[in-house]
Design an enzyme around this catalytic site. Structure first.
Site, short mmCIF file in Angstrom:
data_model
loop_
_atom_site.label_atom_id
_atom_site.label_comp_id
_atom_site.label_asym_id
_atom_site.label_seq_id
_atom_site.Cartn_x
_atom_site.Cartn_y
_atom_site.Cartn_z
CG ASP A 5 11.06 -3.20 5.53
OD1 ASP A 5 10.70 -3.02 4.34
OD2 ASP A 5 10.81 -4.25 6.14
C1 BGC Z 1 9.13 -5.84 3.60
C2 BGC Z 1 10.54 -6.08 3.11
C3 BGC Z 1 10.57 -5.93 1.61
C4 BGC Z 1 10.05 -4.57 1.22
C5 BGC Z 1 10.08 -4.32 -0.28
C6 BGC Z 1 8.55 -4.55 3.07
O1 BGC Z 1 7.22 -4.41 3.41
O2 BGC Z 1 9.12 -5.86 5.01
O3 BGC Z 1 10.97 -7.35 3.50
O4 BGC Z 1 11.87 -6.13 1.13
O5 BGC Z 1 8.71 -4.45 1.67
O6 BGC Z 1 9.20 -5.14 -0.94
#
Ligand code: BGC
Length: 770
Positions: free
Chosen positions: A298
């Site tokens: 993530d």
């Molecule tokens: C989120 C993810 C997301 C990523 C990219 C993160 O902060 O937890 O679910 O895919 O950002 O946007």
């Protein structure tokens, strides 16, 4: 389980009404078979040939993914430099085809080996055409439709140059305080697994690289939905029992459906940050489940191994992440790549070249499978034609209609009678907002368009019915502004209104109208990431507004937009219809539902709690010392939810009868067949979701009082009867045992219930014994 889902889809597609809908959706989603997948050996050969030419630095470069915001030129320039230097394998958040091609050109023209970039984006519930919040889609209990919805989303995303989505989000949660309940399928692992597999199939099509499709990346592996107190990013402490029986099954279903990617979770699971969890990312995911794709962290989760206190610097974080099984680091704006330190780790003997190659391989394989070496660019003129396909809007409208859940309909207030209606009062801070109907994972770069419920009603009713509107009150702005609000302007300061006068005005127009329709709930930024809540009260003075309008004595319809079980069960509104966040066609869907052009058939994918203080909760709890509610209830009231999991009304009624277990005794390893008759006992054609629940009576572990193990959504005409058949497989009868540390099937008697919600009373029994 998988065959069960296929069976459900077949039953669904067998009904005439659904077949018509499905064929429109299938065409819209371009779900037809796509021949031409590359063979595994072909891909492996190509990857090996390329790897043999790569330096350690070039390999490490493939392991970095950068945010690439065109709105912030200095950031874009910085990323351009990384791409040109061969230090980027992927980017995210650029969805303008021109910029996609510009960045891709740098990769394929300026780098030594001309390796194309992968472009990723959060395509969570639609790209340009916005579908309902995933929790709402789960409320449709219609995996075939959800598959088609996500294939529409994939077609639109692919048309702007995306290759990969960070979806489906398959985190189970028992805690609606958590804002990200928006993105998942709710509290149940069986429904969650069905939705996970359906979405993967929808995004990816027949195989990775199918035209018009994109790679699916289920997330957040694993246990994020158990974040303590429903607070985003906080740790999850999950027993092995719960992990295997509750949180992992949807991930397993997504991997079995062929997901090419998976995203590691932010938080620490049982003390180990998920991005550095070798057991999770290697033992379970790769060794036990046979996952062949790549793991992306993530955003910033490699770097935050330092914050979590399991690495002393970025280089150690990269090493820990890679050794655990994280292939790619998603790098937030402003942070630097950590994977660039891996060549030094090889030189220092901390990492072998074989280990590094193993992490690069699946990323290169994905690029070959997506055809990027032959065709790295996107056709810049294509998006508009794809977006404008009327079948996409149709798919979104039908999905919104089939996702809505009717919670109350006293005196059959709904559907409203168009012919008799002379005047209608449309009230509430969400009544004239198109944006709030769409939910949180929608940005200006999605170029969404939609209309408000008020506009939809005016369009439908023309001049024959007087439509009066009052905003009434405002939804207060969040104390902690949404991080995404800066992107789409939601955080802009609004002019306050005089709410006391607003309530008075709403009451006045209600008094002059035949019926009042209130559109209340949470604004779009009140769920999603960094959007947890500590209360389920209607925000601001909405409850006061609702009660004041109800007090006029006029019939009141409450349309809810939110994903939380808001505390409205104790209001006196005669009809309550939950739209979730219904998406860009949500207004038309709402109007169709209000006037009976569509009939609600959705069912709750969560228990509708009485208040936030009941969280966490699930219907599938274990039997307890004192089974009766009275003995363990809170001093302040019941420990039962306001509406149970699986609940939802229709404009017609259904009767279940003749539950028969056709195989009352089976040996372990065999299936059990149960049949039931379902009849539409009302006066309208409508849908019912027949749900099968099981309880294992005696075994090695205490098993839930009941657990969903089958469902079928069927359409029946008035008086029409249907014999439904459920097959309970050995997988449905097994569970992960904390005693043997593996999946087991006990010899036991079982209770089985079939009905319209998790309180179903029509019961039978059968026995599994040698
Ligand atoms: C989120 C993810 C997301 C990523 C990219 C993160 O902060 O937890 O679910 O895919 O950002 O946007």
């Amino acid at each position: 389980m998988k065959s069960g889902f296929r069976r459900i889809s077949q039953v669904l597609l067998a009904t005439c009404a659904m077949a018509a809908v499905s064929s429109a959706l299938a065409e819209a989603g371009r779900a037809s078979p796509q021949p031409g997948a590359m063979s595994d050996t072909d891909v492996a050969d190509k990857v090996d040939t390329l790897l043999a030419k790569m330096t350690d630095e070039e390999k490490a470069g493939q392991l970095s993914q950068y945010f690439y915001f065109s709105q912030f030129p200095p950031l874009a320039q910085k990323v351009d430099k990384e791409i040109a230097a061969g230090r980027a394998g992927a980017v995210l958040f650029t969805t303008d085809p021109k910029l996609v091609n510009r960045a891709q050109k740098i990769a394929v023209e300026q780098t030594r080996l001309k390796i194309p970039l992968l472009f990723g984006f959060d395509v969570i519930h639609g790209f340009h055409t916005i579908f309902p919040a995933p929790l709402g889609m789960a409320a449709s209990w219609d995996p075939a439709m959800v598959e088609q919805a996500q294939s529409v989303a994939a077609a639109e995303a692919r048309a702007v140059g995306m290759h990969w989505t960070f979806a489906p989000m398959v985190d189970i949660t028992l805690d609606p305080r958590w804002g990200r309940i928006f993105e998942g399928a709710g509290e149940d692992p069986y429904l969650g697994a069905a939705m996970a597999a359906a979405q993967v199939r929808g995004f990816q099509g027949r195989h990775i690289g199918a035209p018009g499709h994109i790679i699916a990346g289920p997330k957040h592996f694993a246990g994020y939905g158990a974040a303590m107190g429903g607070r985003d990013y906080d740790e999850a402490e999950i027993s092995e029992n719960q992990l295997h029986n509750l949180y992992l099954p949807p991930f397993k279903a997504a991997i079995d459906a062929g997901a090419g990617n998976i995203m590691s979770a932010y938080m620490a699971l049982n003390g180990v940050p998920a991005t550095a969890d070798h057991w999770l990312l290697t033992d379970v995911l790769r060794r036990q489940w046979g996952f062949k794709g790549w793991v992306v962290s993530d955003s910033g989760a490699v770097n935050s191994l330092v914050t979590h206190g399991v690495a002393s610097d970025g280089a150690e974080a990269a090493l820990k992440a890679i050794k655990a099984g994280t292939n790619m680091e998603m790098i937030p704006p402003g942070q630097n790549a950590n994977m660039v330190s891996l060549p030094a780790a090889i030189a220092a003997g901390k990492l072998s070249r074989t280990e590094l190659d193993a992490m690069v391989r699946p990323i290169l394989a994905a690029k070959f499978r997506m055809g990027l070496f032959e065709n790295p660019y996107v056709d810049e003129a294509k998006a508009k034609t794809v977006f404008d396909d009327p079948k996409h809007a149709l798919a979104a409208r039908i999905t919104a209609e089939r996702s809505a859940v009717l919670l109350r309909n006293e005196g059959n207030l709904l559907p409203l009678d168009h012919a008799k209606l002379k005047s209608i009062a449309v009230i509430g801070p969400l009544a004239d907002s198109a944006r709030d109907l769409m939910g949180s994972w929608v940005f200006p770069m999605n170029s969404p368009s939609g209309k408000s419920v008020l506009a939809g009603l005016r369009e439908k009713l023309g001049t024959k019915v007087a439509v009066a509107y009052a905003e009434g009150v405002q939804i207060p702005q969040r104390v902690n502004p949404s991080p995404f609000g800066t992107l789409d302007g939601t955080n802009k300061k609004r002019e306050p209104i005089d709410e006391t006068a607003g309530v008075a005005q709403a009451v006045a127009i209600a008094r002059q109208s035949d019926v009042a329709v209130l559109v209340l709930g949470e604004s779009q930024d009140m769920s999603g990431e960094m959007a947890s809540r500590a209360t389920f009260e209607l925000p601001g003075r909405q409850r006061e507004l609702l009660d004041a309008v109800v007090a006029t004595g006029k019939p009141v319809v409450l349309l809810l937009t939110s994903v939380r079980p808001l505390t409205i069960f104790d209001s006196k509104a005669a009809a309550i219809l939950d739209l979730w966040y219904p998406g860009s066609q949500g207004a038309d869907a709402a109007v169709n539902l209000l006037f009976g052009d569509a009939v609600p058939g959705g069912k709750l994918p969560i228990s509708w709690l009485r208040s936030a203080s009941q969280a966490p909760m699930t219907y599938a709890r274990l039997p307890s010392h004192a089974p009766a509610d009275a003995f363990k209830r809170y001093q302040e009231g019941s420990n039962e939810p306001a509406w149970p999991f699986g609940f939802g009304l229709s404009y017609t009624t259904f009767r279940y009868s003749d539950l028969k277990v056709t195989t009352p005794k089976v040996a372990p390893g065999h299936s059990v067949t149960v049949t039931v008759n379902l009849e539409n006992s009302g006066k309208r054609t409508g849908d019912e979701v027949a749900q099968l629940y099981l309880h294992q009576k005696v075994g090695g572990s205490s098993r839930p009082v009941r657990q969903l193990k089958g469902f079928q959504r069927v359409t029946l005409k008035p008086s029409e009867k249907r014999a439904l058949r459920f097959t309970i497989t050995p997988a449905d009868l097994s569970y992960w045992s904390d005693i043997t540390k593996e999946q087991v099937q006990d010899e036991s008697a079982f209770d089985v219930w079939i009905g319209g919600d998790s309180l179903a009373s029509l019961a039978g029994t059968f026995e599994v014994a040698k």
